[in-house]
Design an enzyme around this catalytic site. Sequence first.
Site, mmCIF file in Angstrom:
data_model
loop_
_atom_site.group_PDB
_atom_site.id
_atom_site.type_symbol
_atom_site.label_atom_id
_atom_site.label_comp_id
_atom_site.label_asym_id
_atom_site.label_seq_id
_atom_site.Cartn_x
_atom_site.Cartn_y
_atom_site.Cartn_z
ATOM 1 N N MET A 140 9.175 -2.891 -10.502
ATOM 2 C CA MET A 140 10.033 -3.840 -9.791
ATOM 3 C C MET A 140 11.514 -3.441 -9.809
ATOM 4 S SD MET A 140 7.633 -5.670 -8.669
ATOM 5 C CE MET A 140 8.257 -7.181 -7.970
ATOM 6 N N ARG A 141 11.797 -2.163 -9.843
ATOM 7 C CA ARG A 141 13.184 -1.698 -9.779
ATOM 8 C C ARG A 141 13.403 -0.910 -8.502
ATOM 9 N NH1 ARG A 141 16.309 -4.053 -13.901
ATOM 10 N NH2 ARG A 141 14.908 -4.329 -15.638
ATOM 11 N N ASN A 162 4.598 3.619 -2.956
ATOM 12 C CA ASN A 162 4.710 2.252 -3.463
ATOM 13 C C ASN A 162 3.651 1.381 -2.794
ATOM 14 O OD1 ASN A 162 5.903 -0.016 -4.786
ATOM 15 N ND2 ASN A 162 6.936 -0.551 -2.877
ATOM 16 N N HIS A 164 3.104 -2.562 -1.650
ATOM 17 C CA HIS A 164 3.897 -3.779 -1.459
ATOM 18 C C HIS A 164 2.989 -4.903 -0.971
ATOM 19 C CE1 HIS A 164 7.367 -6.265 -0.809
ATOM 20 N NE2 HIS A 164 6.824 -6.608 0.347
HETATM 21 C C1 GAR Z 1 1.193 -6.123 -6.892
HETATM 22 O O1 GAR Z 1 0.862 -7.244 -6.100
HETATM 23 C C2 GAR Z 1 2.099 -5.216 -6.109
HETATM 24 O O2 GAR Z 1 1.823 -5.181 -4.726
HETATM 25 C C3 GAR Z 1 3.440 -5.865 -6.354
HETATM 26 O O3 GAR Z 1 3.416 -6.244 -7.700
HETATM 27 C C4 GAR Z 1 2.069 -6.534 -8.078
HETATM 28 C C5 GAR Z 1 1.751 -5.740 -9.316
HETATM 29 O O4 GAR Z 1 0.521 -6.127 -9.850
HETATM 30 N N1 GAR Z 1 4.516 -4.965 -6.097
HETATM 31 C C6 GAR Z 1 5.686 -5.349 -5.593
HETATM 32 O O5 GAR Z 1 5.944 -6.507 -5.334
HETATM 33 C C7 GAR Z 1 6.688 -4.246 -5.380
HETATM 34 N N2 GAR Z 1 7.823 -4.717 -4.644
HETATM 35 P P1 GAR Z 1 -0.167 -5.263 -10.987
HETATM 36 O O6 GAR Z 1 0.908 -5.042 -12.070
HETATM 37 O O7 GAR Z 1 -1.281 -6.136 -11.470
HETATM 38 O O8 GAR Z 1 -0.611 -3.972 -10.393
#
Ligand code: GAR
Length: 272
Positions: A140-141, A162, A164
Amino acid sequence: MLEKGTQEKLKIGVLVSGGGTNLQAILDATRNGSLPGEIVFVGSDNPDAYGLTRATKYGIPTFNVDYDSLLKNFDKRLDARMIPPDWNREDVLKKQSLFSPETPREKVDAFFKSRAVAEAVLLDQMAPYPFEVLVLAGFMRILSPYFIDRINTDPEKPRIMNIHPSLLPAFPGTDGYGDTFRYGCKVAGCTVHFVDYGEDSGPIIAQRAFPIEETDTEADVRKKGLAVEWALYPYCITLFAQNRLRVVRKKHTRSDGKKMEKAVVQVLPSRK
Ligand code: GAR
């Protein structure tokens, strides 16, 4: 990258901030052989990320970069010696697309300097583990041009991916499923893309959509979305391992006459 008939596995570096269920899906795919790769490290910006525990269980090297205290210390001390010597202000400011031209230059400058301080530590931690693709799995950075350029040494071949939780370009940012749900969308989805200098703006590799039912809560959307992500991400990394992703620049003229150029991903057919 792997050519047909090669046994060598794609070396995958992973960065996480949280629970790491995508990391788990990628790990499972490497272990069951559907993804011809191996995870060579898992790094985080959060010492409590469960993703680190998952990696340790499989004997994968892990590290944590304490972004919070690095950023805080830098903001407090504004010590120029903390900025990596190869950081180039003009280059970063020219490339960045996170801030509009109206944003005060000092603010933009301070943001990217502090990012570079943390990213230099991140690069140092990654250095012992050579990798071919860097996979952001809930990391998340924001990554700045300083970091991106040190990974993407060949501009034709981006190698940071990435995932998203929205159908980009709709709902970039930190809460894709929540934003999709609150907007009243009837379809949600997720996107895997290469990382560029903007926020969730890089060339799209693949997307998957699913319907939002009338009875769905935000939590339902998140749950359904994650299950879709667990299939999509290993698939995209497999395409990378098979050398089937090409980034090409496409030109077009918008209806208002403005000329546009966009980097887009072409997925080459399987050679089988
Ligand atoms: C996931 O939903 C991913 O798409 C999102 O964080 C979650 C991580 O879940 N990523 C973002 O929002 C990036 N901007 P996880 O740690 O269980 O894989």
